[in-house]
Write an enzyme that holds these catalytic residues in place. Sequence first.
Site, PDB file in Angstrom:
ATOM      1  N   HIS B 137       0.473  -1.145   0.129  1.00  0.00           N
ATOM      2  CA  HIS B 137      -0.240   0.045  -0.082  1.00  0.00           C
ATOM      3  C   HIS B 137       1.394   1.214   0.009  1.00  0.00           C
ATOM      4  O   HIS B 137       0.945   2.293  -0.520  1.00  0.00           O
ATOM      5  CB  HIS B 137      -0.922   0.622   1.438  1.00  0.00           C
ATOM      6  CG  HIS B 137      -1.776   1.216   1.499  1.00  0.00           C
ATOM      7  ND1 HIS B 137      -2.797   1.527   0.892  1.00  0.00           N
ATOM      8  CD2 HIS B 137      -1.387   2.544   2.184  1.00  0.00           C
ATOM      9  CE1 HIS B 137      -3.588   2.449   1.258  1.00  0.00           C
ATOM     10  NE2 HIS B 137      -2.506   3.222   1.479  1.00  0.00           N
ATOM     11  N   GLU B 138       1.707   1.459   0.740  1.00  0.00           N
ATOM     12  CA  GLU B 138       2.722   2.497   1.253  1.00  0.00           C
ATOM     13  C   GLU B 138       3.342   2.510  -0.294  1.00  0.00           C
ATOM     14  O   GLU B 138       3.265   3.479  -0.538  1.00  0.00           O
ATOM     15  CB  GLU B 138       3.226   2.244   2.245  1.00  0.00           C
ATOM     16  CG  GLU B 138       3.084   2.475   3.626  1.00  0.00           C
ATOM     17  CD  GLU B 138       1.739   3.608   3.993  1.00  0.00           C
ATOM     18  OE1 GLU B 138       1.928   4.758   3.055  1.00  0.00           O
ATOM     19  OE2 GLU B 138       0.620   3.140   4.423  1.00  0.00           O
ATOM     20  N   HIS B 147      -5.596   7.626  -2.132  1.00  0.00           N
ATOM     21  CA  HIS B 147      -6.471   6.418  -1.957  1.00  0.00           C
ATOM     22  C   HIS B 147      -6.976   5.879  -2.685  1.00  0.00           C
ATOM     23  O   HIS B 147      -8.385   6.820  -3.300  1.00  0.00           O
ATOM     24  CB  HIS B 147      -7.161   6.883  -0.576  1.00  0.00           C
ATOM     25  CG  HIS B 147      -5.709   6.581   0.599  1.00  0.00           C
ATOM     26  ND1 HIS B 147      -5.870   7.504   1.746  1.00  0.00           N
ATOM     27  CD2 HIS B 147      -4.621   5.619   1.018  1.00  0.00           C
ATOM     28  CE1 HIS B 147      -4.830   7.033   2.661  1.00  0.00           C
ATOM     29  NE2 HIS B 147      -4.441   5.777   2.554  1.00  0.00           N
TER      30      HIS B 147
END
Lengths: 166, 423
Positions: B137-138, B147
């Site tokens: 995700h990061e 997002h």
Amino acid sequence: EKLFHNRDHSDVQTVNSHEAEVITDQRTAELFLSRYGFIKPVNWEEIRFEDISSSGDFLDDLQASIQEGTSVPHSRDSHNRDAYNSQTENQAFISALKEFQRVSGLLVTGMFDEATKVAMNRPRCGVPDKEIDLNTFENSVDSNIENTDSFNETDSNNTSEAVQRR
Amino acid sequence: KRHLAVLVSKNRRKRDLSGAGHMAFSKKMLKWRLMGEGYSSQLTVEEQRYIFRLAFRMWSEVSPLEFVEDIKSPLEDVDIRLGFGTGRHLGCNQKFDGTGQEFAHAWFLGDIHFDDDEHFTAPNAGSGISLLKVAVHEIGHVLGLPHIYRPGSIMQPSYLPQESAFEMDWMDRKAIQHLYGGCKGRFNTVFDWIRKEKTPYGEVVIRFNTYFMRDGWYWLYENRNNRTRYGDPVALQIGWHGIPVDGVDAYVHVWSRKRDAVYFFKGIQFWRYDNENDRVFRKDSEGHHYPRLISEGFPGVSSPIDTAFYDRRDSRIYFFKSTLVYAFDVEANSLARGFPKNIRDVFPPVVSGDHPDGNIDAAYFSYTHNAIFLLKGTRFWQVVGSRDRWRRPFLPRNGLLPYKEVDQHWFDICSVHHTALKL
């Protein structure tokens, strides 16, 4: 170290005193919504470059801005103004709350209900959901670059001293 | 202001506006490092590095980006720096909040920080927060993704316990490809590998799998899912024992009533593959030793070749070399009459000027599409089939339909850095 006894560290203990503040009421919910850009888009890149020694934490600043109030005696006009500002802020909070509920797949009630509380307390990424467009940020910095260059050209002696001091 | 300007200007060299007008890295190979001062106290250093290697590889498998762990260069030359910390950490302006809620954050300049007050665990641990999922995700943020609130997206802001099959879905792939483009590249060969299986009732059924090969690695392509198998590419020597480890020129499956033989070609030699034992023959049932010279096994065919395929319609192997085509009759064990011929004569263009003109990379008969494809560079041409001619009788026999892009037909066949082949 974090205390553990098993070979595979599966029983590692976390220090309970260092826990994130649980979101339980409107104040903490408002902090949450501000932090992640639901009330106003966050300039995430600018926060990155803020002088860490001079500024407090972004969240601390938010908390301070929400908690502090003015102590100016209210005139009738200022009372009306304050009431208007309070109503506007409340509307902003409700609007932000609704947006959060919408993107989180919750029932959009505009109320800080139990489902919303659970969603806000879930583990999540620290990057804001609503950010200022990076291109806008860099364009504003570009104009600063030009100004800075001209500063360097006319004051080269002072600049080199400043560099040496740093 | 000067410090800010220098940082932004340095950042500008690394990043630029992508074709879609979004901020993204301007180079395709990126270096990363887990900072020595930022190790987690919960996993071994090797576990942490392994998880990050896997996380970067997952992005590499769906984008034209390659990632390499760099533990030697000066830190300022490393594009993506990762570290763990608690509270005030790593000189970062954003304090972590303790156990719960925020588990990590990332910056466009390439720093990723993980809150070590969270209980990070290795993949499939069953409890805690999967470090792999958070890292993927990061890294998405570092690459330029915001997002995304779609259920199932890896870029959802909230952490959901990891499902057993945590992978990048179609929309996440397209999101990163919107910033960096799709995966393009040439292939050495493409083929459908036939295997026979017995059902529980004892019936023999024929199944096939599609493989793409490039240099020393290969992908299994899942046609029904429009993507490659998760975790590919794989090194050739892992799945195909005994063939040259740096790649092949062609794959041919001669499949008729009398014959069932699989061949790999490389240079002036070829190998026969033993499907039963999953490796090349050293000596087959006919007494032939491998590798054999192409000139011995296929007299009249000039080697090395560009590529080849077997046409079941006429029981011929079509070998391609430069602008020539050699049609080899396997029953007669000799070149078909009149060959070699110019490729334009054997496979004429349907649209004038739209033709690969030789030096074909791969010739592929697809059971999925029931069609023959000629691949060259990033393009492919479909050969006119009987159904095409039934609908449009004016089409020339074995004509080549106008070209299309390979990555718009077979999706996400992406290379990874060679150091990531073995995690």
